[in-house]
Design a protein around this motif. Structure first.
Motif, PDB file in Angstrom:
ATOM      1  N   LEU A 168       0.818  -1.216   0.000  1.00  0.00           N
ATOM      2  CA  LEU A 168       0.000   0.000   0.000  1.00  0.00           C
ATOM      3  C   LEU A 168       0.852   1.268   0.000  1.00  0.00           C
ATOM      4  CD1 LEU A 168      -2.736  -1.087   2.590  1.00  0.00           C
ATOM      5  CD2 LEU A 168      -2.940  -1.027   0.090  1.00  0.00           C
ATOM      6  N   ALA A 169       2.108   1.149  -0.265  1.00  0.00           N
ATOM      7  CA  ALA A 169       2.991   2.320  -0.254  1.00  0.00           C
ATOM      8  C   ALA A 169       2.761   3.181  -1.495  1.00  0.00           C
ATOM      9  CB  ALA A 169       4.447   1.873  -0.198  1.00  0.00           C
ATOM     10  N   GLY A 170       2.961   4.476  -1.340  1.00  0.00           N
ATOM     11  CA  GLY A 170       2.933   5.398  -2.469  1.00  0.00           C
ATOM     12  C   GLY A 170       1.596   5.544  -3.150  1.00  0.00           C
ATOM     13  N   LEU A 171       0.508   5.499  -2.400  1.00  0.00           N
ATOM     14  CA  LEU A 171      -0.816   5.641  -3.004  1.00  0.00           C
ATOM     15  C   LEU A 171      -1.036   7.082  -3.467  1.00  0.00           C
ATOM     16  CD1 LEU A 171      -2.963   3.589  -0.459  1.00  0.00           C
ATOM     17  CD2 LEU A 171      -2.116   2.857  -2.701  1.00  0.00           C
ATOM     18  N   PRO A 172      -1.724   7.273  -4.586  1.00  0.00           N
ATOM     19  CA  PRO A 172      -1.996   8.633  -5.068  1.00  0.00           C
ATOM     20  C   PRO A 172      -2.874   9.402  -4.091  1.00  0.00           C
ATOM     21  CG  PRO A 172      -2.409   6.988  -6.789  1.00  0.00           C
ATOM     22  CD  PRO A 172      -2.223   6.237  -5.510  1.00  0.00           C
ATOM     23  N   ARG A 173      -2.693  10.695  -4.039  1.00  0.00           N
ATOM     24  CA  ARG A 173      -3.548  11.537  -3.217  1.00  0.00           C
ATOM     25  C   ARG A 173      -4.999  11.369  -3.669  1.00  0.00           C
ATOM     26  NH1 ARG A 173      -0.730  15.716  -0.464  1.00  0.00           N
ATOM     27  NH2 ARG A 173      -2.656  16.929  -0.385  1.00  0.00           N
ATOM     28  N   GLY A 174      -5.902  11.364  -2.694  1.00  0.00           N
ATOM     29  CA  GLY A 174      -7.313  11.193  -3.023  1.00  0.00           C
ATOM     30  C   GLY A 174      -7.770   9.752  -3.061  1.00  0.00           C
ATOM     31  N   THR A 175      -6.888   8.826  -2.659  1.00  0.00           N
ATOM     32  CA  THR A 175      -7.251   7.412  -2.631  1.00  0.00           C
ATOM     33  C   THR A 175      -7.994   7.081  -1.333  1.00  0.00           C
ATOM     34  OG1 THR A 175      -5.349   6.771  -3.985  1.00  0.00           O
ATOM     35  CG2 THR A 175      -6.375   5.040  -2.657  1.00  0.00           C
ATOM     36  N   ALA A 176      -9.028   6.275  -1.442  1.00  0.00           N
ATOM     37  CA  ALA A 176      -9.722   5.743  -0.273  1.00  0.00           C
ATOM     38  C   ALA A 176      -9.458   4.242  -0.215  1.00  0.00           C
ATOM     39  CB  ALA A 176     -11.219   6.016  -0.349  1.00  0.00           C
ATOM     40  N   VAL A 177      -9.010   3.767   0.935  1.00  0.00           N
ATOM     41  CA  VAL A 177      -8.700   2.356   1.122  1.00  0.00           C
ATOM     42  C   VAL A 177      -9.770   1.743   2.018  1.00  0.00           C
ATOM     43  CG1 VAL A 177      -7.000   0.680   1.937  1.00  0.00           C
ATOM     44  CG2 VAL A 177      -6.233   2.830   0.884  1.00  0.00           C
ATOM     45  N   TYR A 178     -10.425   0.716   1.521  1.00  0.00           N
ATOM     46  CA  TYR A 178     -11.467   0.020   2.279  1.00  0.00           C
ATOM     47  C   TYR A 178     -10.983  -1.391   2.592  1.00  0.00           C
ATOM     48  CZ  TYR A 178     -15.014   3.594   1.685  1.00  0.00           C
ATOM     49  OH  TYR A 178     -15.733   4.770   1.776  1.00  0.00           O
ATOM     50  N   ALA A 179     -11.057  -1.773   3.861  1.00  0.00           N
ATOM     51  CA  ALA A 179     -10.542  -3.073   4.269  1.00  0.00           C
ATOM     52  C   ALA A 179     -11.518  -3.769   5.200  1.00  0.00           C
ATOM     53  CB  ALA A 179      -9.190  -2.909   4.966  1.00  0.00           C
ATOM     54  N   CYS A 180     -11.630  -5.079   5.021  1.00  0.00           N
ATOM     55  CA  CYS A 180     -12.442  -5.897   5.920  1.00  0.00           C
ATOM     56  C   CYS A 180     -11.734  -7.224   6.104  1.00  0.00           C
ATOM     57  CB  CYS A 180     -13.843  -6.114   5.341  1.00  0.00           C
ATOM     58  SG  CYS A 180     -14.943  -7.077   6.425  1.00  0.00           S
ATOM     59  N   GLY A 181     -11.595  -7.641   7.348  1.00  0.00           N
ATOM     60  CA  GLY A 181     -10.910  -8.893   7.622  1.00  0.00           C
ATOM     61  C   GLY A 181     -10.448  -8.958   9.062  1.00  0.00           C
ATOM     62  N   PRO A 182      -9.456  -9.804   9.345  1.00  0.00           N
ATOM     63  CA  PRO A 182      -8.958  -9.962  10.709  1.00  0.00           C
ATOM     64  C   PRO A 182      -8.360  -8.667  11.260  1.00  0.00           C
ATOM     65  CG  PRO A 182      -8.218 -11.758   9.289  1.00  0.00           C
ATOM     66  CD  PRO A 182      -8.817 -10.729   8.393  1.00  0.00           C
ATOM     67  N   ALA A 183      -8.373  -8.547  12.569  1.00  0.00           N
ATOM     68  CA  ALA A 183      -7.929  -7.315  13.226  1.00  0.00           C
ATOM     69  C   ALA A 183      -6.489  -6.955  12.883  1.00  0.00           C
ATOM     70  CB  ALA A 183      -8.104  -7.453  14.738  1.00  0.00           C
ATOM     71  N   ALA A 184      -5.584  -7.943  12.859  1.00  0.00           N
ATOM     72  CA  ALA A 184      -4.173  -7.658  12.577  1.00  0.00           C
ATOM     73  C   ALA A 184      -4.014  -7.072  11.183  1.00  0.00           C
ATOM     74  CB  ALA A 184      -3.338  -8.925  12.723  1.00  0.00           C
ATOM     75  N   MET A 185      -4.786  -7.575  10.223  1.00  0.00           N
ATOM     76  CA  MET A 185      -4.723  -7.044   8.868  1.00  0.00           C
ATOM     77  C   MET A 185      -5.226  -5.604   8.824  1.00  0.00           C
ATOM     78  SD  MET A 185      -6.801  -8.210   5.455  1.00  0.00           S
ATOM     79  CE  MET A 185      -8.073  -6.942   5.738  1.00  0.00           C
TER      80      MET A 185
END
Length: 304
Positions: A168-185
Motif C-alpha cells: 500500500l505504499a505510495g498511493l496517489p492523493r485522493g485514494t480511499a482504502v477500504y478493508a475488511c478482515g482480521p484485526a491484525a490485517m
C-alpha cells in the motif's frame, strides 16, 4: 431462503427473498443485515450483489465461533424461513479519486458491492484479496478471471505473509482504502495509510478493536425523553443498566459491531468503544453504541 451453494471450503452462499413475494427493501453497498439463525442466535452478515428484490449473504462455518454460523450452515435449508432486519450501512463508499480494497478471507463479502459501486462510478480501483489458500477464498477465481488487471489474490500458504506496508505504499492523493478482515490485517492497513497525505482508510471488523482506554467508572445516566435517571456501575454496560431498570432499547450483537443500539447523545463526554462510528463521527459526540461505550464526564444524557 430460495437458494444455497458452496463458494469455498466451509463457506456457503445463501439467497434470501421475501416470504410474501414482495421485493426486499433496497440497500446500498457496504450494508449488512441481522439474521436470526435457527438456533435463535442473531448474527450480522454483509450483503453481496444479488438479483433485484433479493439479498445474498455468505457465511463461513466457524467451529471456533459462538454457534451462529454453525447453525446457519447445519440447520438452514432452501425453503426455510428466517428473520432478517432491514439493511443498515456503516461501511458506505465515500467519494474519492480512486479506491484500493483489501479483503481478508470472508472479509470479501462487503467488498464485492463496494467494487461494483466504484466501477459504476468509473473510478480507478484495485483489490488485494488475502487468504490462506485459494480453496478457502470465496469468489477468488471469479474475481481474478473477471478483472485480471485489478485483482491480486495472495495465498499466504504459498507466498508467505503479505507485507501490507509495501503493498500500500505510495498511493496517489485522493485514494480511499477500504478493508475488511482480521484485526491484525486492519491494523496493518491503517498503519500503512496513516502517514500518506490525502489517503483515507475505512475498515469493517469481525470483532471490536481492543485499544488502550481509561478504566471503567461509575456514572449517572439520564434519559431525556422518559425522565428516568439511574446509575451505571463500573462493571455493567449502559444497555445492561437499562435492561435492569426495565427500559427497552434496541440491540443485537451487544459487542459494538452492528450499530443496532446507536443512541443520540444530548450531553456528556463519551468513551467510544465500538467498531461502527468513524473518527469524525466520534469527535462529533452526537451518538454512541450503548452496548459497549461509556461516559467519562460523570454524567451522560441520552435521547431515550
Amino acid at each position: 431462503m430460495t437458494a444455497r451453494r458452496p463458494v469455498a471450503d466451509r463457506v456457503d452462499e445463501f439467497v434470501l427473498s421475501s416470504a410474501s413475494g414482495e421485493p426486499l427493501p433496497a440497500w446500498s453497498a457496504g450494508s449488512h443485515v441481522d439474521l436470526v439463525a435457527p438456533s435463535g442466535v442473531v448474527r450480522q452478515y454483509s450483503l453481496c450483489p444479488a438479483g433485484a428484490g433479493s439479498y445474498r449473504v455468505v457465511v463461513e462455518r466457524r467451529a471456533d465461533g459462538r454457534g451462529g454460523s454453525m447453525s446457519v450452515h447445519d440447520d438452514l435449508a432452501v425453503a426455510d424461513e428466517a428473520w432478517i432486519s432491514v439493511p443498515r450501512n456503516h461501511f458506505a463508499l465515500t467519494r474519492a479519486l480512486g479506491y484500493v480494497f483489501v479483503a481478508g478471507g470472508i472479509g470479501i463479502t462487503p467488498i464485492l458491492a463496494l467494487i461494483d459501486e466504484a466501477r459504476a462510478a468509473g473510478r480507478p480501483w484495485r483489490l488485494l484479496y488475502i487468504g490462506r489458500s485459494r480453496a478457502e477464498m470465496a469468489y477468488a477465481d471469479e474475481l481474478a478471471a473477471a478483472h485480471p488487471d485489478h485483482v491480486t489474490v495472495h495465498e499466504s500458504r504459498v507466498s508467505g505473509r503479505l507485507n501490507l506496508g509495501e503493498a500500500l505504499a505510495g498511493l496517489p492523493r485522493g485514494t480511499a482504502v477500504y478493508a475488511c478482515g482480521p484485526a491484525a490485517m486492519l491494523d496493518a492497513v491503517a498503519d500503512a495509510c496513516a502517514p500518506q497525505p490525502a489517503v483515507d482508510s475505512f475498515t469493517e471488523r469481525f470483532t471490536a478493536a481492543i485499544a488502550d482506554r481509561v478504566p471503567s467508572e461509575e456514572f449517572e445516566l439520564s434519559l431525556a425523553m422518559s425522565g428516568v435517571t439511574l446509575t451505571v456501575p463500573e462493571d455493567r454496560t449502559i444497555l445492561e443498566a437499562l435492561d435492569g431498570a426495565g427500559v427497552v432499547a434496541p440491540s443485537s450483537c451487544r459487542e459494538g459491531m452492528c450499530g443496532t443500539c446507536e443512541t443520540g447523545v444530548v450531553s456528556g463526554e463519551v468513551d467510544h468503544r465500538d467498531a461502527v462510528l468513524s473518527p469524525a463521527e466520534r469527535s462529533e459526540n452526537e451518538s454512541m453504541m450503548i452496548c459497549v461505550s461509556r461516559c467519562t464526564s460523570g454524567r451522560l444524557v441520552l435521547e431515550l
